[in-house]
Structure formats: C-alpha cells, structure tokens
Design an enzyme around this catalytic site. Structure first.
Site: not given
Ligand code: 2RA
Length: 332
Positions: A11-12, A14, A100, A129, A159-160, A230, A237, A310
């Site tokens: 439900t998120g 992604v 990762r 991403c 949206s990240g 950001r 992105h 992203n």
């Molecule tokens: C962000 N890459 O953009 C990180 C996690 N999605 O916040």
C-alpha cells in the site's frame, strides 16, 4: 512459466507502483499475494483488472507457494522478514537499503550488471534510486573509457521521501510550511540533507551513492564524491555527474555510445533548449541524458545531466526488471 509473486509493502508509494508496473509489463504471475502492516490489512489493491485484499504480513505468510517476493516496506521489515522468506525458498528482491552492501547479496541494475543475479542466495537488493539512474548512464562509458573519478551533485524529488515529502512540498507551495519530512521548509529551498548526517560529514544518501556505485560497477578503485540535495520538485531525480576517465574520448563517440546503450534516451540539443527535464521523465522508465560536454578543467573530463523517475526506474520498475530476470531461473 507462471510465477507466484508476493508484494510486501503493497500500500506504499513504491508498492502501488509495483502493481502498476507488473500490469504494464504483463508480468507472468499465476498468483499474486499482497502484504502490508496490520493497519493497512483489509485494503483492496488491483492488478491486471483483478482486486486483491491486502493481508497482514506475518512470519508464516511465506509458507504458501511463493516464488518471488518484492519488498518495499522499509529496512526493519526487510531485515526481519527477507531471511524468513528466503529460508522457505522464496527469492526476495528488496528495495530497502538493509541488504545492499552485504557481500553475499547482489546489488543489481538489469542494464548494468544482470549477471550478478547468478550468485544470489535468496535475497537480491535493489539499489538506491539516485544510484540506479547514475550507473545506467555511467556503465557504457566505463566500459569504453574506464572511469577514474566521479563527482555527483543531485537534485532529488520529494517523492523520494514518500507521502510526507510530497505533503511538505504541496502545503509549502500554498504558503503552509509544514515540516513533516524535512527539518526546514522545502518550498523555496534546496536542502543539502537527505537521510542522516554521518561522522565523516556526509549524509547516508551520499555514502549510498558512493558505495553502491563501486559495488554495482565492481570497481573499488573508483574515486567518488557526492552531494545529494532535496529540491522542491515532486517527481524525478535530476543529477549533474562529472566524470574523469583514464582514456581520451571524442564527444561524438560518447554521444553515440549513450544513444545505443540500454535504458538510455539522449536529449541533447541546447541550440533548441533540449535537455532532460523532470516533468518530461515522470511516469517513464528510461534514464535521460543530456548537457553532454567536455570538462575543460581536466584531461579526459566529461559532464552529464541525468534525469529519471525515482519511483519507477529508481525503485519499482528496476525491482520488477530483476524479477523478470529471475523467471527463467526458477525450477519447474
Ligand atoms: C530519497 N533516495 O530520495 C532516497 C530514498 N528514496 O529520499
């Protein structure tokens, strides 16, 4: 071969995009199971014209016949449940950062290092991403000219940060500077602060780009630095990437290599103001490359501008592409 697939975190942002991409790519699933927290259980989601009831994620949901599980429910859930799923023969493709950098777990971008799925032991990690779009652009050039050094400067969409990041931007643009995702208002600001700061003065996001790039390109001699920022953009992105190669190059050759590389669309005609734009990339799965020009300050230096969605190529689509690579490897 029909596949039984599960989504953890259905439900998120992604998770819902997983469902959209599985449908768009007509992923060959027989059964689809969707899991989320107790709070979200009971919600309905749809895929390929069918409705699915979200079930609460518990330790025994992987006892049923599941071949592949796509996870995007945060690092804690992945740390706890991915090994349980793998122990029951499920192959996990995990979008969180939990696994990762584990040496026994492949970190895969299908256009870059598809062969690495061969050595998975039940869990495969989806990269961050901002790393994914970068290595798609870098890999073909690394193969031709051998990269010596990379300088990343990123301009990352809200949206990240999920729904909180989007809310901070949308409210901020209305003059209501709520700060649910960030320590400062995002509207009107560029925040050089993604994730938390570390002892070395870098953020976790910056170290992810540095460490993940080396692992995916399998080159730990690469010299890399990063500043991740950001910006008040909802989706996609954008990244300025400065590269120093070992070998000399001709710009026309670089452009042709990129044009012919998998997953890349070159948009580079500044005389007509053509270069990659976030709003044009949104909703697509390609990596857009432009502003291709020589870095005149060093020998064999190149600058690129790289843009991608992203949530799609940076998360959901890359994860589904990894699952597509797995289908032929599944036992009958
Ligand atoms: C962000 N890459 O953009 C990180 C996690 N999605 O916040």
């Amino acid at each position: 071969r029909k596949v039984n697939i599960a989504i953890v975190g259905a439900t998120g942002m992604v998770g819902r995009t997983f469902l959209k991409v599985l449908e768009e790519r007509d992923f060959p699933f027989e059964n689809l199971y969707v899991f989320a927290s107790a709070k979200s259980a009971g919600q309905k989601v749809s895929c390929k014209g069918k409705e699915f009831i979200v079930e609460e994620l518990t330790e025994n949901v992987f006892d049923r016949d599941i071949d592949i599980a796509l996870f995007s429910a945060g690092g804690e859930i992945s740390k706890k449940f991915a090994p349980i799923a793998a122990s029951k023969g499920v192959i996990v493709v995990d979008n969180s950062s939990a696994w990762r950098m584990d040496k026994d777990i492949p970190l895969v971008v299908p256009e870059v290092n598809p062969e690495d799925i061969k050595w998975h032991k039940g869990i495969i990690a989806n990269p961050n991403c901002s790393t994914i779009q970068a290595v798609v652009a870098l890999k073909p050039l690394h193969d031709h000219y051998k990269i010596k050094r990379i300088v990343y400067s990123t301009y990352q969409a809200v949206s990240g940060s999920g729904v909180k990041g989007v809310a901070d931007l949308e409210e901020g643009l209305k003059g209501n500077d709520i700060k649910t995702a960030y320590p400062h208002p995002i509207a009107g600001n560029c925040l050089p602060h993604i994730d938390v700061f570390l002892e070395n003065g870098y953020t976790k996001e910056e170290m992810k780009m540095i460490n993940e790039t080396k692992k995916i390109l399998n080159d730990y001699d690469l010299k890399i630095t990063a500043t991740t920022v950001r910006v008040p953009v909802k989706d996609c992105h954008s990244e300025s990437i400065n590269i120093e190669f070992e070998k000399p190059f001709e710009l026309d050759q670089v452009r042709n290599i990129l044009k012919n590389a998998p997953g890349i669309i070159v948009e580079d005609d500044v005389s007509n103001n053509v270069y990659p734009l976030a709003r044009n990339a949104a909703g697509t799965d390609e990596v857009y490359v432009g502003r291709i020009r020589r870095d005149l300050s060093v020998e064999n230096g190149l600058n690129l501008w790289v843009v991608a969605d992203n949530i799609r190529k940076g998360a959901a689509t890359n994860t589904v592409q990894i699952a597509e690579l797995l289908v032929p490897t599944l036992e009958e």
